[in-house]
Design a protein around this motif. Structure first.
Motif, PDB file in Angstrom:
ATOM      1  N   ASN A 126       0.141  -2.296 -11.759  1.00 52.91           N
ATOM      2  CA  ASN A 126       1.570  -2.612 -11.796  1.00 52.91           C
ATOM      3  C   ASN A 126       2.025  -3.293 -10.510  1.00 52.91           C
ATOM      4  O   ASN A 126       2.786  -4.269 -10.548  1.00 52.91           O
ATOM      5  N   ASN A 127       1.553  -2.776  -9.377  1.00 56.49           N
ATOM      6  CA  ASN A 127       1.957  -3.356  -8.094  1.00 56.49           C
ATOM      7  C   ASN A 127       1.401  -4.764  -7.924  1.00 56.49           C
ATOM      8  O   ASN A 127       2.089  -5.657  -7.402  1.00 56.49           O
ATOM      9  N   LEU A 131       3.602  -8.218  -7.439  1.00 53.17           N
ATOM     10  CA  LEU A 131       3.386  -9.081  -6.275  1.00 53.17           C
ATOM     11  C   LEU A 131       2.683 -10.393  -6.646  1.00 53.17           C
ATOM     12  O   LEU A 131       2.347 -11.184  -5.759  1.00 53.17           O
ATOM     13  N   LYS A 132       2.487 -10.585  -7.948  1.00 54.13           N
ATOM     14  CA  LYS A 132       1.840 -11.811  -8.440  1.00 54.13           C
ATOM     15  C   LYS A 132       0.447 -12.005  -7.820  1.00 54.13           C
ATOM     16  O   LYS A 132       0.095 -13.088  -7.366  1.00 54.13           O
ATOM     17  N   ILE A 133      -0.301 -10.901  -7.773  1.00 55.32           N
ATOM     18  CA  ILE A 133      -1.693 -10.930  -7.332  1.00 55.32           C
ATOM     19  C   ILE A 133      -2.571 -10.787  -8.568  1.00 55.32           C
ATOM     20  O   ILE A 133      -2.421  -9.833  -9.335  1.00 55.32           O
ATOM     21  N   LYS A 151      -3.384 -12.861   1.843  1.00 55.32           N
ATOM     22  CA  LYS A 151      -3.637 -11.780   2.806  1.00 55.32           C
ATOM     23  C   LYS A 151      -2.356 -11.002   3.079  1.00 55.32           C
ATOM     24  O   LYS A 151      -2.368  -9.766   3.153  1.00 55.32           O
ATOM     25  N   LYS A 152      -1.242 -11.727   3.229  1.00 56.57           N
ATOM     26  CA  LYS A 152       0.028 -11.051   3.524  1.00 56.57           C
ATOM     27  C   LYS A 152       0.497 -10.220   2.325  1.00 56.57           C
ATOM     28  O   LYS A 152       0.999  -9.099   2.495  1.00 56.57           O
ATOM     29  N   LYS A 153       0.319 -10.754   1.128  1.00 57.87           N
ATOM     30  CA  LYS A 153       0.695  -9.985  -0.062  1.00 57.87           C
ATOM     31  C   LYS A 153      -0.196  -8.760  -0.220  1.00 57.87           C
ATOM     32  O   LYS A 153       0.247  -7.700  -0.687  1.00 57.87           O
ATOM     33  N   ASN A 154      -1.454  -8.888   0.188  1.00 56.12           N
ATOM     34  CA  ASN A 154      -2.366  -7.748   0.124  1.00 56.12           C
ATOM     35  C   ASN A 154      -1.943  -6.644   1.087  1.00 56.12           C
ATOM     36  O   ASN A 154      -2.128  -5.458   0.802  1.00 56.12           O
ATOM     37  N   GLU A 155      -1.366  -7.017   2.234  1.00 55.77           N
ATOM     38  CA  GLU A 155      -0.833  -6.019   3.158  1.00 55.77           C
ATOM     39  C   GLU A 155       0.323  -5.250   2.509  1.00 55.77           C
ATOM     40  O   GLU A 155       0.449  -4.026   2.667  1.00 55.77           O
ATOM     41  N   ILE A 156       1.175  -5.966   1.786  1.00 56.79           N
ATOM     42  CA  ILE A 156       2.288  -5.316   1.087  1.00 56.79           C
ATOM     43  C   ILE A 156       1.761  -4.417  -0.027  1.00 56.79           C
ATOM     44  O   ILE A 156       2.298  -3.322  -0.271  1.00 56.79           O
ATOM     45  N   LEU A 157       0.693  -4.852  -0.690  1.00 59.77           N
ATOM     46  CA  LEU A 157       0.052  -4.014  -1.710  1.00 59.77           C
ATOM     47  C   LEU A 157      -0.454  -2.710  -1.092  1.00 59.77           C
ATOM     48  O   LEU A 157      -0.314  -1.629  -1.683  1.00 59.77           O
ATOM     49  N   VAL A 184       7.115 -11.146  -0.900  1.00 58.48           N
ATOM     50  CA  VAL A 184       7.011 -10.128   0.151  1.00 58.48           C
ATOM     51  C   VAL A 184       8.315  -9.330   0.238  1.00 58.48           C
ATOM     52  O   VAL A 184       8.304  -8.093   0.349  1.00 58.48           O
ATOM     53  N   SER A 185       9.448 -10.019   0.173  1.00 59.36           N
ATOM     54  CA  SER A 185      10.750  -9.343   0.204  1.00 59.36           C
ATOM     55  C   SER A 185      10.892  -8.397  -0.980  1.00 59.36           C
ATOM     56  O   SER A 185      11.420  -7.286  -0.842  1.00 59.36           O
ATOM     57  N   LYS A 186      10.413  -8.836  -2.135  1.00 54.52           N
ATOM     58  CA  LYS A 186      10.472  -7.991  -3.331  1.00 54.52           C
ATOM     59  C   LYS A 186       9.664  -6.718  -3.130  1.00 54.52           C
ATOM     60  O   LYS A 186      10.102  -5.617  -3.489  1.00 54.52           O
ATOM     61  N   GLY A 187       8.471  -6.863  -2.522  1.00 48.28           N
ATOM     62  CA  GLY A 187       7.644  -5.698  -2.256  1.00 48.28           C
ATOM     63  C   GLY A 187       8.327  -4.719  -1.317  1.00 48.28           C
ATOM     64  O   GLY A 187       8.224  -3.499  -1.495  1.00 48.28           O
ATOM     65  N   ILE A 188       9.031  -5.235  -0.313  1.00 54.56           N
ATOM     66  CA  ILE A 188       9.758  -4.368   0.623  1.00 54.56           C
ATOM     67  C   ILE A 188      10.859  -3.615  -0.106  1.00 54.56           C
ATOM     68  O   ILE A 188      11.056  -2.410   0.111  1.00 54.56           O
ATOM     69  N   LYS A 189      11.565  -4.297  -0.991  1.00 52.45           N
ATOM     70  CA  LYS A 189      12.629  -3.637  -1.753  1.00 52.45           C
ATOM     71  C   LYS A 189      12.058  -2.583  -2.702  1.00 52.45           C
ATOM     72  O   LYS A 189      12.667  -1.529  -2.911  1.00 52.45           O
ATOM     73  N   MET A 190      10.888  -2.865  -3.279  1.00 47.62           N
ATOM     74  CA  MET A 190      10.230  -1.876  -4.146  1.00 47.62           C
ATOM     75  C   MET A 190       9.878  -0.614  -3.360  1.00 47.62           C
ATOM     76  O   MET A 190       9.966   0.504  -3.876  1.00 47.62           O
TER      77      MET A 190
END
Length: 250
Positions: A126-127, A131-133, A151-157, A184-190
């Motif tokens: 789901n995550n 994050l569109k990964i 890489k940055k999206k993976n950090e948020i994951l 990335v902003s969406k991940g922070i809000k999640m």
């Protein structure tokens, strides 16, 4: 009930025999999003590394408290188990360890609980979707062959998987295009809720366009010299840091 997450008092840090943080003070409560902005060399990444006790950075004086506990003497892994998380400005490539196995090991190590594999797999899928990964990245070696944005999206994951009490994001937006910054902003809000906190370290305001931070701090020459709301970030966007540098010089 005390909502204090992080309290940094008069922190002085040196690296390579040079004092970088020069009496920094900062307090973050549960439910808050804080942003630290500042020019190059101000000490932003030094603060992030000092909070996780990177051995390259030596504490000269001052205290770091996490949930009202002094953690000055705790090692990096001990601080992580307390609930501190740092996303790296330059994530490392780790051949031989897949993204999924890394996250499973990190999850078990961080909370000490038996991993519920079915729930873990569902949450991971789901995550990654949010994050569109692509799902195939779960079986790829960690960051190997990943683009900067991946890489940055993976950090948020990792942040969403580990669910720490305080997430410290060191320039998670640097080098990203508009779409990646939005994700990335969406991940922070999640991630963000009333029981945790977020500290965003950034050079620009793009990542803030989709967030509503509670506080924006300006870090210049090793100290926080100004604190305000989101409008302070806009002032920096329009006028830069010169006025703040002049105040420090005085």
């Amino acid at each position: 009930m005390n909502n204090s997450l992080l309290k940094v008092c008069d922190l002085r840090i040196e690296a390579d025999n040079k004092e970088i943080l020069k009496g920094l003070n900062l307090e973050i409560n549960k439910g808050e999003i804080h942003v630290i902005m500042g020019p190059n060399g101000a000490g932003k990444s030094t603060l992030a590394n000092a909070l996780l006790n990177n051995p390259k950075y030596k504490r000269l004086s001052g205290n770091i408290e996490f949930e009202e506990e002094n953690i000055n003497e705790l090692k990096t892994d001990e601080r992580a188990k307390k609930g501190l998380f740092l996303s790296f400005q330059y994530p490392e490539e780790i051949p031989g360890i897949t993204v999924e196995n890394f996250l499973k090991y990190a999850k078990r190590s961080s909370d000490g609980n038996m991993l519920k594999h079915f729930k873990f797999n569902i949450d991971l899928q789901n995550n990654m979707k949010e994050l569109k990964i692509d799902e195939s990245y779960a079986s790829r070696y960690l960051n190997v062959g990943f683009s900067g944005g991946e890489k940055k999206k993976n950090e948020i994951l990792q942040m969403l998987t580990l669910n720490p009490k305080l997430a410290i994001l060191d320039e998670s937006d640097s080098g990203l295009d508009v779409d990646a910054i939005r994700i990335v902003s969406k991940g922070i809000k999640m991630f963000s809720n009333e029981d945790n906190g977020v500290l965003i370290i950034t050079h620009n305001t793009k990542i803030l366009e989709n967030l509503n931070p509670d506080y924006v701090h300006v870090l210049v020459d090793g100290k926080i010299v100004k604190t305000g709301d989101r409008s302070l970030a806009q002032t920096i966007e329009e006028n830069g840091y010169e006025a703040f540098k002049e105040n420090v010089a005085i």
